[in-house]
Scaffold this motif. Sequence first.
Motif, short mmCIF file in Angstrom:
data_model
loop_
_atom_site.label_atom_id
_atom_site.label_comp_id
_atom_site.label_asym_id
_atom_site.label_seq_id
_atom_site.Cartn_x
_atom_site.Cartn_y
_atom_site.Cartn_z
N ALA A 191 3.02 54.99 -63.05
CA ALA A 191 1.85 55.94 -62.53
C ALA A 191 0.63 55.32 -62.24
O ALA A 191 -0.27 55.49 -61.46
CB ALA A 191 1.77 56.83 -63.65
N ALA A 192 0.13 53.91 -63.13
CA ALA A 192 -1.11 53.39 -62.80
C ALA A 192 -0.81 52.34 -61.56
O ALA A 192 -1.89 52.58 -60.86
CB ALA A 192 -1.01 52.41 -64.17
N ASP A 193 0.22 52.09 -61.20
CA ASP A 193 0.23 51.52 -59.91
C ASP A 193 0.01 52.53 -58.61
O ASP A 193 -0.87 52.48 -57.87
CB ASP A 193 1.59 50.79 -59.69
CG ASP A 193 1.94 49.70 -60.38
OD1 ASP A 193 0.95 48.90 -60.59
OD2 ASP A 193 2.95 49.05 -60.51
N TRP A 194 0.64 53.73 -58.90
CA TRP A 194 0.27 54.94 -57.85
C TRP A 194 -1.11 55.06 -57.72
O TRP A 194 -1.69 55.24 -56.88
CB TRP A 194 1.25 56.09 -58.11
CG TRP A 194 0.95 57.12 -57.00
CD1 TRP A 194 1.72 57.39 -55.97
CD2 TRP A 194 -0.12 58.20 -57.04
NE1 TRP A 194 1.23 58.47 -55.34
CE2 TRP A 194 0.33 58.87 -56.01
CE3 TRP A 194 -0.97 58.65 -57.91
CZ2 TRP A 194 -0.74 60.02 -55.51
CZ3 TRP A 194 -1.93 59.66 -57.63
CH2 TRP A 194 -1.66 60.05 -56.34
N LEU A 195 -1.85 55.40 -59.08
CA LEU A 195 -3.22 55.64 -58.90
C LEU A 195 -4.16 54.37 -58.33
O LEU A 195 -4.93 54.77 -57.49
CB LEU A 195 -3.74 55.81 -60.30
CG LEU A 195 -3.23 57.22 -60.88
CD1 LEU A 195 -3.44 57.26 -62.55
CD2 LEU A 195 -4.20 58.30 -60.51
N ALA A 196 -3.64 53.25 -58.72
CA ALA A 196 -4.51 51.91 -58.05
C ALA A 196 -4.30 51.95 -56.56
O ALA A 196 -5.34 51.62 -55.66
CB ALA A 196 -4.03 50.80 -59.02
N GLN A 197 -3.01 52.34 -55.91
CA GLN A 197 -2.60 52.43 -54.50
C GLN A 197 -3.63 53.43 -53.76
O GLN A 197 -3.91 53.45 -52.85
CB GLN A 197 -1.27 52.49 -54.36
CG GLN A 197 -0.38 51.15 -54.68
CD GLN A 197 0.88 51.57 -54.66
OE1 GLN A 197 1.43 52.73 -54.37
NE2 GLN A 197 1.86 50.63 -55.15
N ASN A 198 -4.16 54.25 -54.73
CA ASN A 198 -4.73 55.44 -54.27
C ASN A 198 -6.25 55.49 -54.74
O ASN A 198 -6.75 56.68 -54.71
CB ASN A 198 -4.07 56.88 -54.52
CG ASN A 198 -2.95 57.21 -53.96
OD1 ASN A 198 -2.76 57.59 -52.81
ND2 ASN A 198 -1.74 56.86 -54.43
N GLN A 199 -6.66 54.28 -54.50
CA GLN A 199 -8.07 53.71 -54.84
C GLN A 199 -8.64 54.32 -56.25
O GLN A 199 -10.11 54.55 -56.46
CB GLN A 199 -9.00 54.43 -53.87
CG GLN A 199 -8.40 53.94 -52.49
CD GLN A 199 -8.15 52.43 -52.33
OE1 GLN A 199 -9.03 51.84 -52.65
NE2 GLN A 199 -7.25 51.98 -51.68
N PHE A 200 -8.08 54.57 -57.50
CA PHE A 200 -8.34 54.82 -58.70
C PHE A 200 -8.33 53.98 -59.45
O PHE A 200 -7.10 53.28 -59.59
CB PHE A 200 -7.55 56.07 -59.12
CG PHE A 200 -7.95 57.45 -58.45
CD1 PHE A 200 -8.70 58.48 -58.84
CD2 PHE A 200 -6.96 57.97 -57.50
CE1 PHE A 200 -9.08 59.24 -58.31
CE2 PHE A 200 -7.07 59.00 -56.95
CZ PHE A 200 -7.95 59.80 -57.39
N PRO A 201 -9.26 53.36 -60.23
CA PRO A 201 -9.09 52.28 -61.23
C PRO A 201 -8.42 52.78 -62.42
O PRO A 201 -8.66 53.89 -63.01
CB PRO A 201 -10.59 51.97 -61.79
CG PRO A 201 -11.35 53.15 -61.32
CD PRO A 201 -10.76 53.72 -60.20
N ALA A 202 -7.31 52.11 -62.73
CA ALA A 202 -6.20 52.81 -63.63
C ALA A 202 -5.68 51.68 -64.60
O ALA A 202 -5.32 50.52 -64.14
CB ALA A 202 -5.19 53.51 -62.93
N LEU A 203 -5.50 51.92 -66.02
CA LEU A 203 -4.60 51.23 -66.57
C LEU A 203 -3.33 52.08 -66.98
O LEU A 203 -3.20 53.15 -67.10
CB LEU A 203 -5.41 51.13 -68.07
CG LEU A 203 -6.85 50.35 -67.94
CD1 LEU A 203 -7.59 50.40 -69.34
CD2 LEU A 203 -6.42 48.98 -67.83
N GLY A 204 -2.33 51.32 -67.68
CA GLY A 204 -1.17 52.14 -67.86
C GLY A 204 -0.70 51.51 -69.20
O GLY A 204 -1.05 50.36 -69.64
N THR A 205 -0.17 52.62 -70.26
CA THR A 205 0.12 52.12 -71.30
C THR A 205 1.48 51.11 -71.19
O THR A 205 2.25 51.43 -70.13
CB THR A 205 0.71 53.47 -72.11
OG1 THR A 205 1.60 54.13 -71.44
CG2 THR A 205 -0.63 54.25 -72.42
N ALA A 206 1.58 50.28 -72.26
CA ALA A 206 2.84 49.30 -72.05
C ALA A 206 3.83 49.72 -72.95
O ALA A 206 4.95 49.00 -73.02
CB ALA A 206 2.06 47.94 -72.56
N GLY A 207 3.84 50.54 -73.84
CA GLY A 207 4.58 51.00 -74.84
C GLY A 207 5.18 52.49 -74.85
O GLY A 207 4.76 53.33 -74.19
#
Length: 92
Positions: free
Chosen positions: A76-92
């Motif tokens: 989900a974080a990668d999708w957001l970043a690819q669509n120009q949103f600064p995003a973090l993803g949970t790791a656990g």
Amino acid sequence: MAEVVAEHEYELRTPDGVLVATKHRRDFADHTKSFFYTRSTGQLGLNSTAPANLPMYRSEQVAAEDWVVIAEGEKAADWLAQNQFPALGTAG
């Protein structure tokens, strides 16, 4: 065991870019998934570190942003970043 249809690696880095661990994801043909971690040394596992204590995925890429979107997971974080949103993803 079902056939592996996709494999992904997600590097978990501190805001200043230091690699802490890599999360490995495997997707299977039966729509299940599995995860495992390796430490920055390449050794398997987290050596008693809880995933919740790891840096968030993409921390090094959004450290200077005024705001970020926090997503559940790396995909989900990668999708957001690819669509120009600064995003973090949970790791656990």
